[in-house]
Design a protein around this motif. Structure first.
Motif, PDB file in Angstrom:
ATOM      1  N   HIS A   8       0.936  -2.183   9.471  1.00  0.00           N
ATOM      2  CA  HIS A   8       1.683  -3.422   9.688  1.00  0.00           C
ATOM      3  C   HIS A   8       2.743  -3.589   8.606  1.00  0.00           C
ATOM      4  CE1 HIS A   8       2.301  -7.880   9.389  1.00  0.00           C
ATOM      5  NE2 HIS A   8       2.560  -7.669  10.658  1.00  0.00           N
ATOM      6  N   VAL A  58       6.735  -3.691   9.365  1.00  0.00           N
ATOM      7  CA  VAL A  58       7.518  -4.871   8.984  1.00  0.00           C
ATOM      8  C   VAL A  58       8.624  -4.453   8.006  1.00  0.00           C
ATOM      9  CG1 VAL A  58       7.416  -7.069   7.734  1.00  0.00           C
ATOM     10  CG2 VAL A  58       5.709  -6.556   9.486  1.00  0.00           C
ATOM     11  N   GLY A  71      11.559  -3.338   9.592  1.00  0.00           N
ATOM     12  CA  GLY A  71      12.286  -4.359  10.361  1.00  0.00           C
ATOM     13  C   GLY A  71      11.718  -4.592  11.745  1.00  0.00           C
ATOM     14  N   GLU A  72      10.537  -4.011  12.044  1.00  0.00           N
ATOM     15  CA  GLU A  72       9.964  -4.227  13.381  1.00  0.00           C
ATOM     16  C   GLU A  72       9.244  -5.570  13.422  1.00  0.00           C
ATOM     17  OE1 GLU A  72       8.091  -1.050  15.456  1.00  0.00           O
ATOM     18  OE2 GLU A  72       9.282   0.476  14.432  1.00  0.00           O
ATOM     19  N   ASP A  73       9.285  -6.199  14.586  1.00  0.00           N
ATOM     20  CA  ASP A  73       8.698  -7.524  14.753  1.00  0.00           C
ATOM     21  C   ASP A  73       7.316  -7.362  15.393  1.00  0.00           C
ATOM     22  OD1 ASP A  73       8.319 -10.201  14.996  1.00  0.00           O
ATOM     23  OD2 ASP A  73       9.571 -10.411  16.797  1.00  0.00           O
ATOM     24  N   THR A  92       2.857  -8.232  15.088  1.00  0.00           N
ATOM     25  CA  THR A  92       1.838  -9.071  14.458  1.00  0.00           C
ATOM     26  C   THR A  92       0.705  -8.166  13.971  1.00  0.00           C
ATOM     27  OG1 THR A  92       0.587  -9.317  16.511  1.00  0.00           O
ATOM     28  CG2 THR A  92       2.324 -10.941  16.094  1.00  0.00           C
TER      29      THR A  92
END
Ligand code: DC
Length: 208
Positions: free
Chosen positions: A141, A145, A148-150, A152
């Motif tokens: 995760h 992140v 730059g990936e969105d 959860t």
């Protein structure tokens, strides 16, 4: 000397493999990139994941020198890689490439899922790197992140669990520690400690 490093997604096996390769001055192959390249090709050309012949042809046409690790590590490609990796015809096409890399003069470091069991069962140094799914998901995760990936944390854990399940339960070269591999569970270890544990194993087992 061949060093075989296997383990599940986000276990840190790639980092360990790169450090050992640098330490011993050996070439390194991240074999996950091969499956990722086939998966990426399938996504790009909208190939059906049931279309074994086309997927095997994509695998057969791979060029090791043209792999772009940066773009192949993007999130959705991991899932596609895991799906194509379950197809025996795809694995067969990638087998010789990996075995040739492993058996080049002087040796090599390879990391993946089946290096110690299928690609180089003769490797003197075999390490199986693992950690709990939660620890691996937290690392992945953070990495995604950072890119730059969105995503959860829940979706990353879900993805890790799905890939573990598929990689471990497939009939062709499933993810499993070789009987003579040494296990590093790095759930509670930082990178430096994981690398030190791997180096200690390699030093003990390498041929002299
Ligand atoms: O290590 P990775 O996440 O880059 O691997 C992507 C997928 O490729 C993984 O889900 C399983 C597959 N794989 C494999 O089956 N055998 C290997 N030697 C390496 C990867």
């Amino acid at each position: 000397m061949i060093i075989a490093i296997d383990g599940p997604a986000a276990s840190g096996k790639g980092t360990i493999a790169r450090r050992l390769a640098a330490h011993y001055g050996l070439p390194h192959l991240d074999t996950g990139l091969l499956y990722r390249a086939v998966g990426a090709g399938a996504l790009e050309k909208a190939v059906d994941f049931e279309d074994v012949d086309t997927l095997a042809a994509l695998a057969g046409a791979l060029d090791l020198s043209a792999l772009d690790p940066e773009s192949l590590r993007a999130g959705p490609i991991g899932e596609a890689a895991s799906r194509v990796a379950a197809i025996p015809e795809v694995r067969a096409k990638l087998l010789m490439l990996q075995q040739e890399f492993a058996h080049q003069p002087g040796g090599a470091v390879l990391d993946g899922r089946d290096i110690g069991t299928v690609i180089a069962p003769d490797a003197p140094v075999k390490i199986f790197v693992t950690a709990t799914p939660e620890a691996r998901a937290a690392r992945r995760h953070k990495e995604l992140v950072g890119r730059g990936e969105d995503v959860t944390p829940e979706s990353v854990l879900d993805d890790i669990r799905k890939r573990d399940q598929r990689d471990s339960s497939r009939s062709s070269a499933p993810l499993i520690a070789a009987a003579d591999a040494e296990i590093i569970d790095n759930t509670a270890l930082d990178v430096a400690a994981s690398v030190a544990a791997a180096l200690a194993i390699a030093e003990r087992r390498r041929p002299r």
